[in-house]
Write a protein that holds these residues in place. Sequence first.
Motif, PDB file in Angstrom:
ATOM      1  N   LEU A 285      -2.786  -2.586   3.440  1.00  0.00           N
ATOM      2  CA  LEU A 285      -3.840  -1.612   3.680  1.00  0.00           C
ATOM      3  C   LEU A 285      -4.331  -1.038   2.356  1.00  0.00           C
ATOM      4  CD1 LEU A 285      -2.240   0.251   6.692  1.00  0.00           C
ATOM      5  CD2 LEU A 285      -4.290  -1.160   6.773  1.00  0.00           C
ATOM      6  N   PRO A 286      -5.597  -0.652   2.270  1.00  0.00           N
ATOM      7  CA  PRO A 286      -6.115  -0.069   1.018  1.00  0.00           C
ATOM      8  C   PRO A 286      -5.342   1.184   0.625  1.00  0.00           C
ATOM      9  CG  PRO A 286      -7.911  -0.655   2.490  1.00  0.00           C
ATOM     10  CD  PRO A 286      -6.656  -0.821   3.277  1.00  0.00           C
TER      11      PRO A 286
ATOM     12  N   TRP B 103      -9.923  10.127   5.882  1.00  0.00           N
ATOM     13  CA  TRP B 103      -9.141   8.969   5.445  1.00  0.00           C
ATOM     14  C   TRP B 103      -7.675   9.375   5.403  1.00  0.00           C
ATOM     15  CZ3 TRP B 103      -5.927   7.558   1.348  1.00  0.00           C
ATOM     16  CH2 TRP B 103      -5.702   6.197   1.179  1.00  0.00           C
TER      17      TRP B 103
ATOM     18  N   ARG C  34     -14.647  -1.979   1.353  1.00  0.00           N
ATOM     19  CA  ARG C  34     -14.420  -2.930   2.444  1.00  0.00           C
ATOM     20  C   ARG C  34     -15.375  -2.673   3.605  1.00  0.00           C
ATOM     21  NH1 ARG C  34      -7.962  -4.106   3.407  1.00  0.00           N
ATOM     22  NH2 ARG C  34      -7.443  -4.772   1.279  1.00  0.00           N
ATOM     23  N   GLN C  35     -15.620  -1.417   3.908  1.00  0.00           N
ATOM     24  CA  GLN C  35     -16.579  -1.087   4.971  1.00  0.00           C
ATOM     25  C   GLN C  35     -17.953  -1.647   4.649  1.00  0.00           C
ATOM     26  OE1 GLN C  35     -16.972   3.041   5.917  1.00  0.00           O
ATOM     27  NE2 GLN C  35     -15.264   3.059   7.343  1.00  0.00           N
TER      28      GLN C  35
ATOM     29  N   SER D 155       0.817  -1.213   0.000  1.00  0.00           N
ATOM     30  CA  SER D 155       0.000   0.000   0.000  1.00  0.00           C
ATOM     31  C   SER D 155       0.847   1.256   0.000  1.00  0.00           C
ATOM     32  CB  SER D 155      -0.920   0.009   1.226  1.00  0.00           C
ATOM     33  OG  SER D 155      -0.148   0.073   2.397  1.00  0.00           O
TER      34      SER D 155
ATOM     35  N   LEU E 119      -9.428   5.725  -0.801  1.00  0.00           N
ATOM     36  CA  LEU E 119     -10.656   5.799  -0.019  1.00  0.00           C
ATOM     37  C   LEU E 119     -11.738   4.912  -0.618  1.00  0.00           C
ATOM     38  CD1 LEU E 119     -12.433   7.042   2.203  1.00  0.00           C
ATOM     39  CD2 LEU E 119     -12.873   8.964   0.664  1.00  0.00           C
TER      40      LEU E 119
ATOM     41  N   THR F  22     -11.365   1.422   0.634  1.00  0.00           N
ATOM     42  CA  THR F  22     -11.757   1.354   2.045  1.00  0.00           C
ATOM     43  C   THR F  22     -13.269   1.359   2.195  1.00  0.00           C
ATOM     44  OG1 THR F  22      -9.719   2.430   2.787  1.00  0.00           O
ATOM     45  CG2 THR F  22     -11.602   2.513   4.269  1.00  0.00           C
TER      46      THR F  22
ATOM     47  N   ARG G  42      -8.981   2.754   8.011  1.00  0.00           N
ATOM     48  CA  ARG G  42      -8.483   2.612   6.636  1.00  0.00           C
ATOM     49  C   ARG G  42      -8.593   1.174   6.162  1.00  0.00           C
ATOM     50  NH1 ARG G  42      -2.437   4.488   4.600  1.00  0.00           N
ATOM     51  NH2 ARG G  42      -2.453   3.368   2.609  1.00  0.00           N
ATOM     52  N   ALA G  43      -8.450   0.209   7.054  1.00  0.00           N
ATOM     53  CA  ALA G  43      -8.544  -1.209   6.684  1.00  0.00           C
ATOM     54  C   ALA G  43      -9.981  -1.686   6.546  1.00  0.00           C
ATOM     55  CB  ALA G  43      -7.812  -2.059   7.726  1.00  0.00           C
ATOM     56  N   GLY G  44     -10.969  -0.812   6.795  1.00  0.00           N
ATOM     57  CA  GLY G  44     -12.368  -1.218   6.684  1.00  0.00           C
ATOM     58  C   GLY G  44     -12.900  -1.901   7.922  1.00  0.00           C
TER      59      GLY G  44
END
Length: 813
Positions: A57-58, A396, A67-68, A14, A61, A64, A381-383
């Motif tokens: 990590l993503p 973010w 992933r969220q 990342s 944004l 992310t 950031r990782a969701g």
Amino acid sequence: MNPPVVFPPTAVDSVDGWDRQAFLETLELLEWHLVCEHLASFASTRMGIEAARTAPLPSSLAITLRRQAETAEIAVLDELIEGGLSFRGIQDLKPVLSRCSKGGVAAGEELLTVAETLAASRRLRYQIDDRELRPVCSALVEAMVTLPGLEQRLKFSLEEGGRVADRASASLAALRQRRHVLRQERRDKLQALLNSCASFLQDSVIAERQSRPVLAVKAGAVGQVPGQVHDSSASGNTVFIEPRSVLSIGNQLVDLEARINEEEQRVLGKLSALIAADELVLKTLVDSLLTLDLALARGRYGRWLGGTCPRLEDTPDAPFQLNNLRHPLLVWQQKRSGGPAVVPISVDVSSWLRVVTITGPNTGGKSVSLKSVGLAALMARAGMFLPCSGQPSLPWCAQVLADIGDEQSLQQSLSTFGGHVKRISRILEALQSGPAPALVLLDEVGAGTDPSEGTALATALLKALADRARLTIATTHFNELKALKYNDTRFENASVAFNAETLSPTYELLWGIPGRSNALAVATCLGLDPMVLEQARALLAPTPESEVNSVIQGLEEQRQRQQTAAEDAAALLARTELLHEELLLCWHKQKQQTALYEEQGRQRLEHAIREGQKEVRSLIRRLRDDSADGETARQVGQRLRKIEGYYRPNREKSTSRSVWRPKVGDRIRLLALGKAAEVLSMSDNGLQLTVRCGVMRTTVDIGLVESLDGRKPEPFPPPVVKVKARPQAAGGAQVRTTHNTLDVRGMRVHEAEASVEERLRNANGPIWVIHGIGTGRLKRGLRTWLGTVPYVERVVDARNEDGGPGCSVIWVY
């Protein structure tokens, strides 16, 4: 020469185009790998566990936010399904795909894992696919091709344990059948030799040497059992011989085994070629399954932490709002190891703030606060969900950079101060060349050197970071840094609370007030020699620093008084709300009693009317009697006048007594409170009154008041109400009662039809039929039949309070 830096695989991908070392140092300082380990413990598959530990990590944004969404959707579904979503049977197919795509032959067990993964994927796709409720996860599973034909072919050709089934090849079945016959023939011959040569044998058991059956023959009787010697005992008293009569059978079996293995490899090679042909489809399937497994792990980990999905802002200047944030590693320690309760902190950084300096005593929780904020930014950031309350919100963060702890190194000839300087240099380089926004965390900035020079260096550094980073949070003991807030609006102070009475920190984070170091108090708590502490207090002469501490102490006392006042106000508000609820409860009770009294009065009136009508009809019958004469007419007339005098005067009196219109200035009684009040004003339509009861001023409906002598009000002007009634239902009840309700649950359709038809014959209004929901068969049957009944006007579902879809209302002509 300095040794090269070894980069761990986690999150390296990342980072692109800027200093990776500063980023990886931050991950190590914040102990991000432990968070990843905890996340991995919630994964369902082996590939999910490995990916949770090492996934980058993503880098944007958008990734992310996706992933969220995946985490939120699959976490809700996991809670709804009893026992949760199951990934049982799903394996990592990439090693198998790699071997097959290169022309290799996979083992039977590996091929079976492909079939099991395809079956489990189809089950998961069925559970997850719902475009309306789970659009993101549904789009993900729609790309999954589960290849049912390949799955059936693999299960047809392979048995449990990966053995190639006889049905997979006719040649293989014939060879195995021939092997079975030869083994049985050899077993029979060996058993016959055991019986006939029992006197020459050491043991009556058929042994095995070099995968060949042998008999344990006595050394002196070797010539009595002709055959091939394969082994002998250590003592030399026993010789293991394969009898000559079964040698040829053994040779045939060896040849058969080779042919069978060759045929099995041919079948496995054919199946491996089928998998190689669908390599891209299977790789996409595995990637989708891994994404779902990681999303489920994030959802379960977040739910275990008691976390909340954060709102990530695309604006670099977006504020940080984290209420009751808890350090995730401390939460893990508390729940898994029985550690102490975690004290949460709250972070509220406005959009214009750039630097926050946290001051206070050592062991007070400053470093924990830094790490909590840093981990919150990385987890968002990782969701992942954040262990906060309410709705956390933050920008973010493209970079999270930290200088926490001591980087002293004897091998690199670095002092404590030198280690900090090198790490801060890498942070500045990363901010210069890396993306924005950035979060910088500095612990004990400027420490490790002369205090005056350290203060100057820390001041210059924080001002530089205010221009380059979105937010810098720094801990310090330098009083000069506390004053930066008053010269630059981009700076803010915070402190960790300290209980002066117990001489112990409370680990709470206070905003807007700088903290004192309380070094002597901390040393006392840690058990330093009292004589040394006394001498230190004697040497502590009044200085400008002590005057600043006095000011800070005064601010802390003022904050404590304000907090006490706020708590008192909150308690008063709670009591007020409680009183309001009690008043509402009294009003509802009074309203129910009024409705009850009105209903009872209506019933008495109806009863009186029925009795009067009955008596009038009796008098009329007396007058119509042929034997009636003038005396009878006189008596009937007197009785009618008595009835008229009994009802009409009372009604007129009641009417004249009940008619009353309040005016401004009148004293009235509030029915809900049972207290007198004064009318201050009236609405234009006369339906609303503004009254004053004691010190309370409120607006009430005119129907909720009466005069002090008990008269009921008449609205002014009186409203005109037009009522349109249904003529056909005038004779029956318009509400559901026990007399017009029929329960047919548990009946067959024809039984229910008979019961409903009998009730409809005597119907004088609508009929409520309770049939339940169930499979809907009884409801559909009744509705179809009622559609053919000529005197049924319509059939509708009952209102929710009367049964809803489980009850039908039948209206008749």
